[in-house]
Enzyme design. Sequence first.
Site, PDB file in Angstrom:
ATOM      1  N   PRO A   1       0.825  -1.209   0.000  1.00 45.23           N
ATOM      2  CA  PRO A   1       0.000   0.000   0.000  1.00 45.23           C
ATOM      3  C   PRO A   1       0.863   1.264   0.000  1.00 45.23           C
ATOM      4  O   PRO A   1       1.978   1.249   0.512  1.00 45.23           O
ATOM      5  CB  PRO A   1      -0.785  -0.103   1.312  1.00 45.23           C
ATOM      6  CG  PRO A   1      -0.003  -1.034   2.180  1.00 45.23           C
ATOM      7  CD  PRO A   1       0.723  -1.971   1.261  1.00 45.23           C
ATOM      8  N   ASP A   2       0.343   2.349  -0.583  1.00 44.19           N
ATOM      9  CA  ASP A   2       1.059   3.621  -0.436  1.00 44.19           C
ATOM     10  C   ASP A   2       0.649   4.236   0.901  1.00 44.19           C
ATOM     11  O   ASP A   2       0.037   3.561   1.738  1.00 44.19           O
ATOM     12  CB  ASP A   2       0.838   4.547  -1.648  1.00 44.19           C
ATOM     13  CG  ASP A   2      -0.584   5.072  -1.758  1.00 44.19           C
ATOM     14  OD1 ASP A   2      -1.411   4.797  -0.862  1.00 44.19           O
ATOM     15  OD2 ASP A   2      -0.886   5.767  -2.741  1.00 44.19           O
ATOM     16  N   PHE A   3       0.987   5.482   1.140  1.00 45.99           N
ATOM     17  CA  PHE A   3       0.694   6.087   2.432  1.00 45.99           C
ATOM     18  C   PHE A   3      -0.615   6.878   2.429  1.00 45.99           C
ATOM     19  O   PHE A   3      -1.422   6.760   3.332  1.00 45.99           O
ATOM     20  CB  PHE A   3       1.857   7.012   2.858  1.00 45.99           C
ATOM     21  CG  PHE A   3       3.124   6.262   3.048  1.00 45.99           C
ATOM     22  CD1 PHE A   3       3.423   5.669   4.257  1.00 45.99           C
ATOM     23  CD2 PHE A   3       4.016   6.098   1.992  1.00 45.99           C
ATOM     24  CE1 PHE A   3       4.580   4.930   4.431  1.00 45.99           C
ATOM     25  CE2 PHE A   3       5.182   5.366   2.156  1.00 45.99           C
ATOM     26  CZ  PHE A   3       5.468   4.778   3.369  1.00 45.99           C
ATOM     27  N   ARG A   4      -0.809   7.696   1.382  1.00 47.52           N
ATOM     28  CA  ARG A   4      -1.853   8.709   1.449  1.00 47.52           C
ATOM     29  C   ARG A   4      -3.058   8.493   0.552  1.00 47.52           C
ATOM     30  O   ARG A   4      -3.943   9.337   0.536  1.00 47.52           O
ATOM     31  CB  ARG A   4      -1.234  10.091   1.192  1.00 47.52           C
ATOM     32  CG  ARG A   4      -0.260  10.495   2.282  1.00 47.52           C
ATOM     33  CD  ARG A   4       0.448  11.801   2.079  1.00 47.52           C
ATOM     34  NE  ARG A   4       1.379  12.040   3.190  1.00 47.52           N
ATOM     35  CZ  ARG A   4       2.600  11.499   3.289  1.00 47.52           C
ATOM     36  NH1 ARG A   4       3.058  10.723   2.303  1.00 47.52           N
ATOM     37  NH2 ARG A   4       3.349  11.728   4.341  1.00 47.52           N
TER      38      ARG A   4
ATOM     39  N   ASN B   1      11.146   5.039  -1.418  1.00 49.02           N
ATOM     40  CA  ASN B   1      10.660   3.727  -1.011  1.00 49.02           C
ATOM     41  C   ASN B   1      11.709   2.945  -0.242  1.00 49.02           C
ATOM     42  O   ASN B   1      12.901   3.055  -0.494  1.00 49.02           O
ATOM     43  CB  ASN B   1      10.187   2.939  -2.239  1.00 49.02           C
ATOM     44  CG  ASN B   1       9.044   3.648  -2.947  1.00 49.02           C
ATOM     45  OD1 ASN B   1       8.456   4.561  -2.386  1.00 49.02           O
ATOM     46  ND2 ASN B   1       8.737   3.227  -4.156  1.00 49.02           N
TER      47      ASN B   1
ATOM     48  N   ASP C   1      11.316  -0.429   0.122  1.00 52.93           N
ATOM     49  CA  ASP C   1      11.011  -1.831  -0.186  1.00 52.93           C
ATOM     50  C   ASP C   1      12.100  -2.554  -0.977  1.00 52.93           C
ATOM     51  O   ASP C   1      11.987  -3.752  -1.231  1.00 52.93           O
ATOM     52  CB  ASP C   1       9.667  -1.928  -0.920  1.00 52.93           C
ATOM     53  CG  ASP C   1       9.599  -1.064  -2.185  1.00 52.93           C
ATOM     54  OD1 ASP C   1      10.646  -0.852  -2.834  1.00 52.93           O
ATOM     55  OD2 ASP C   1       8.489  -0.595  -2.521  1.00 52.93           O
TER      56      ASP C   1
ATOM     57  N   HIS D   1      14.906   7.696   1.968  1.00 54.40           N
ATOM     58  CA  HIS D   1      14.351   7.382   3.280  1.00 54.40           C
ATOM     59  C   HIS D   1      14.888   6.062   3.819  1.00 54.40           C
ATOM     60  O   HIS D   1      14.234   5.398   4.618  1.00 54.40           O
ATOM     61  CB  HIS D   1      12.821   7.388   3.217  1.00 54.40           C
ATOM     62  CG  HIS D   1      12.247   8.756   2.940  1.00 54.40           C
ATOM     63  ND1 HIS D   1      10.954   8.976   2.542  1.00 54.40           N
ATOM     64  CD2 HIS D   1      12.818   9.997   2.998  1.00 54.40           C
ATOM     65  CE1 HIS D   1      10.747  10.294   2.369  1.00 54.40           C
ATOM     66  NE2 HIS D   1      11.866  10.927   2.629  1.00 54.40           N
TER      67      HIS D   1
HETATM   68  P1  OAD Z   1       2.116   8.826  -0.913  1.00 53.15           P
HETATM   69  O1  OAD Z   1       1.191   7.755  -0.449  1.00 53.15           O
HETATM   70  O2  OAD Z   1       2.126  10.091  -0.159  1.00 53.15           O
HETATM   71  O3  OAD Z   1       1.815   9.195  -2.443  1.00 53.15           O
HETATM   72  C1  OAD Z   1       1.645   8.202  -3.419  1.00 53.15           C
HETATM   73  C2  OAD Z   1       1.248   8.888  -4.722  1.00 53.15           C
HETATM   74  O4  OAD Z   1       1.204   7.912  -5.753  1.00 53.15           O
HETATM   75  C3  OAD Z   1      -0.137   9.529  -4.681  1.00 53.15           C
HETATM   76  O5  OAD Z   1      -0.103  10.736  -5.397  1.00 53.15           O
HETATM   77  C4  OAD Z   1      -1.036   8.488  -5.357  1.00 53.15           C
HETATM   78  O6  OAD Z   1      -2.130   9.073  -6.024  1.00 53.15           O
HETATM   79  C5  OAD Z   1      -0.072   7.915  -6.372  1.00 53.15           C
HETATM   80  N1  OAD Z   1      -0.315   6.510  -6.753  1.00 53.15           N
HETATM   81  C6  OAD Z   1      -0.625   5.458  -5.966  1.00 53.15           C
HETATM   82  N2  OAD Z   1      -0.670   4.328  -6.677  1.00 53.15           N
HETATM   83  C7  OAD Z   1      -0.391   4.664  -7.965  1.00 53.15           C
HETATM   84  C8  OAD Z   1      -0.273   3.938  -9.189  1.00 53.15           C
HETATM   85  N3  OAD Z   1      -0.439   2.629  -9.247  1.00 53.15           N
HETATM   86  N4  OAD Z   1       0.020   4.638 -10.314  1.00 53.15           N
HETATM   87  C9  OAD Z   1       0.199   5.989 -10.282  1.00 53.15           C
HETATM   88  N5  OAD Z   1       0.120   6.704  -9.158  1.00 53.15           N
HETATM   89  C10 OAD Z   1      -0.169   6.064  -8.015  1.00 53.15           C
HETATM   90  O7  OAD Z   1       3.584   8.161  -0.985  1.00 53.15           O
HETATM   91  P2  OAD Z   1       4.991   8.910  -1.051  1.00 53.15           P
HETATM   92  O8  OAD Z   1       4.905  10.147  -1.844  1.00 53.15           O
HETATM   93  O9  OAD Z   1       5.998   7.892  -1.422  1.00 53.15           O
HETATM   94  O10 OAD Z   1       8.088   8.627   4.583  1.00 53.15           O
HETATM   95  O11 OAD Z   1       5.180   9.287   0.473  1.00 53.15           O
HETATM   96  C11 OAD Z   1       6.314   9.996   0.873  1.00 53.15           C
HETATM   97  C12 OAD Z   1       6.749   9.616   2.268  1.00 53.15           C
HETATM   98  O12 OAD Z   1       5.667   9.753   3.191  1.00 53.15           O
HETATM   99  C13 OAD Z   1       7.161   8.181   2.451  1.00 53.15           C
HETATM  100  O13 OAD Z   1       8.477   7.920   2.029  1.00 53.15           O
HETATM  101  C14 OAD Z   1       7.015   7.959   3.926  1.00 53.15           C
HETATM  102  C15 OAD Z   1       5.699   8.653   4.141  1.00 53.15           C
HETATM  103  O14 OAD Z   1       5.486   9.156   5.408  1.00 53.15           O
HETATM  104  C16 OAD Z   1       8.491   8.262   5.790  1.00 53.15           C
HETATM  105  O15 OAD Z   1       7.987   7.354   6.396  1.00 53.15           O
HETATM  106  C17 OAD Z   1       9.635   9.067   6.319  1.00 53.15           C
END
Ligand code: OAD
Length: 272
Positions: A38-41, A112, A114, A131
Amino acid sequence: ETLESRTLEGIARYIKDGKAKKIVIMTGAGISTSAGIPDFRSPETGLYANLARFDLPHAESVFEISYFRNNPNPFYMLAQELDPSKFRPTITHSFIKLVHDKGLLLKLFTQNIDCLESRAGVPSDSIIEAHGSFATASCIECKSRYLPEKMLEVVRKGSVPQCEDDTCRGLVKPNIVFYGEPMPESFSQNKTLPADADLAIVMGTSLTVYPFASLPGFCGEGVPRLLINNEQVGSLGSRPDDVLLLEDCDSGVRKLAKALGWLEELETEWAK
Ligand code: OAD
């Protein structure tokens, strides 16, 4: 030229014409969601929307060093789920490998943890893990190393991995950067590198976490910046040479690869 380069075709032509020899790629959790991480946001599927069970002061606390010191359990539970050995690189990771194989990758900056870029074959000296990652673990007090596999083994048994030095016994965590911890030196030393790039590709990140989010701003004016992401993020789109491909990363890189005549090679690379 500017107007023409504001399309995916324009970017492909720019690369095929040999104008992009130093490509900087910047990535986030969105490039690994199709691998099952999963992503974060993202509003429903993101990690932060699914942390209610841990009863945290706020979602990010799970990655805050001060919170971890008092209660490492939510992070350890998450660490089991995020165990990188369970996942396989996506075609987007393979695309980065292909850019490297073509001799065009200046640097990959990833948020990432991972390790999927390495698993896809991108050499470690081409990657800046902004990170940190799960590849190593250490004591948060005395910093001595701890085997990451061993850490996960202890965590899986429901215990807390502790420093092996009897006089220390500090908590062990993977060397991922928590909120409240300094960025790795490799990031700080290289953060202005995007200024040397002749093309930037930003993929799968919300660009909300600094200092990483400031990287695309270091690209020179007139250098095309391609965003492949589900949504528009940061200041991408504010410059005349920005190109926005607002869709899934995997389908976006396939389109770019097709326009470049690299699609077959990409699929072969991914199937390896
Ligand atoms: P986010 O979850 O903040 O952002 C993910 C982005 O990718 C969003 O804009 C989604 O819309 C987009 N997205 C998700 N799945 C996708 C897909 N299959 N194709 C295209 N776009 C997609 O994740 P990060 O930006 O990586 O840090 O978050 C940054 C940091 O916040 C992480 O490294 C982590 C977190 O807190 C720490 O833990 C220090």
